[in-house]
Write a protein that holds these residues in place. Structure first.
Motif, PDB file in Angstrom:
ATOM      1  N   TYR A  34       0.846  -1.195   0.000  1.00 15.69           N
ATOM      2  CA  TYR A  34       0.000   0.000   0.000  1.00 15.69           C
ATOM      3  C   TYR A  34       0.882   1.245   0.000  1.00 15.69           C
ATOM      4  O   TYR A  34       2.014   1.225   0.481  1.00 15.69           O
ATOM      5  N   TYR A  35       0.330   2.327  -0.514  1.00 16.97           N
ATOM      6  CA  TYR A  35       1.035   3.612  -0.516  1.00 16.97           C
ATOM      7  C   TYR A  35       0.174   4.659   0.168  1.00 16.97           C
ATOM      8  O   TYR A  35      -1.051   4.589   0.155  1.00 16.97           O
ATOM      9  N   CYS A  36       0.826   5.638   0.738  1.00 21.68           N
ATOM     10  CA  CYS A  36       0.152   6.812   1.274  1.00 21.68           C
ATOM     11  C   CYS A  36       0.597   8.006   0.451  1.00 21.68           C
ATOM     12  O   CYS A  36       1.799   8.227   0.265  1.00 21.68           O
ATOM     13  N   ILE A  37      -0.364   8.735  -0.033  1.00 19.69           N
ATOM     14  CA  ILE A  37      -0.073   9.978  -0.739  1.00 19.69           C
ATOM     15  C   ILE A  37      -0.404  11.096   0.227  1.00 19.69           C
ATOM     16  O   ILE A  37      -1.531  11.198   0.716  1.00 19.69           O
ATOM     17  N   VAL A  38       0.589  11.896   0.531  1.00 25.29           N
ATOM     18  CA  VAL A  38       0.468  12.945   1.533  1.00 25.29           C
ATOM     19  C   VAL A  38       0.627  14.291   0.839  1.00 25.29           C
ATOM     20  O   VAL A  38       1.545  14.488   0.044  1.00 25.29           O
ATOM     21  N   ASN A  39      -0.289  15.194   1.153  1.00 25.48           N
ATOM     22  CA  ASN A  39      -0.205  16.551   0.641  1.00 25.48           C
ATOM     23  C   ASN A  39      -0.456  17.483   1.821  1.00 25.48           C
ATOM     24  O   ASN A  39      -1.603  17.700   2.215  1.00 25.48           O
ATOM     25  N   ASP A  40       0.630  17.992   2.391  1.00 25.70           N
ATOM     26  CA  ASP A  40       0.526  18.853   3.571  1.00 25.70           C
ATOM     27  C   ASP A  40      -0.213  20.153   3.270  1.00 25.70           C
ATOM     28  O   ASP A  40      -0.881  20.695   4.144  1.00 25.70           O
TER      29      ASP A  40
END
Length: 137
Positions: A34-40
């Motif tokens: 699985y991947y996490c896409i993070v956009n602060d």
């Protein structure tokens, strides 16, 4: 006449289908597979299945999806999987709803975020997983 041609060229080439927030996307490994896409900038964390190619801009999009133009505007990111034979978009303030997509919307930090998943996605688990917003641990 030359000025008009220049202005038209500039107007067409300066428009982008990707959001101004897209360059802030970071890909992190969550759990194996699985991947996490993070956009602060958007205060967004999105957990997704592995096996996808992702695009954060039009240049990356063209590398993984050569023939078709993006179907949406204000794209946060685009994901395509040859394994699952599907693609999906995460979109900011979506206003386009083609019939051949499933949609799920939520509001994060007062911004409407939409997942648009191609309806040819195989498997109920894959569909449900992609369409659900999860905050990774």
């Amino acid at each position: 006449m030359n000025k008009l041609i220049f202005l038209l060229f500039f107007a067409v080439t300066s428009c982008t289908t990707f959001s101004r927030y897209s360059p802030h996307n970071k890909m992190e490994s969550c759990v194996e597979g699985y991947y996490c896409i993070v956009n602060d900038s958007l205060h967004l964390k999105y957990e997704t299945l592995g096996g996808f190619y992702f695009a954060n801009n039009l240049k990356e999009y063209r590398k993984i999806k050569v023939k078709n133009k993006p179907k949406f505007k204000n794209i946060i990111f685009y994901g395509k999987s040859n394994i699952l034979d599907t693609d999906y978009y995460l979109i900011l303030n979506n206003e386009i709803y083609p019939k051949n997509f499933y949609f799920k919307e939520t509001v994060i930090n007062n911004k409407k975020i939409t997942i648009a998943l191609n309806s040819n996605t195989n498997g109920t688990y894959n569909k449900d997983f992609i369409l659900n917003f999860r905050l990774p641990k």
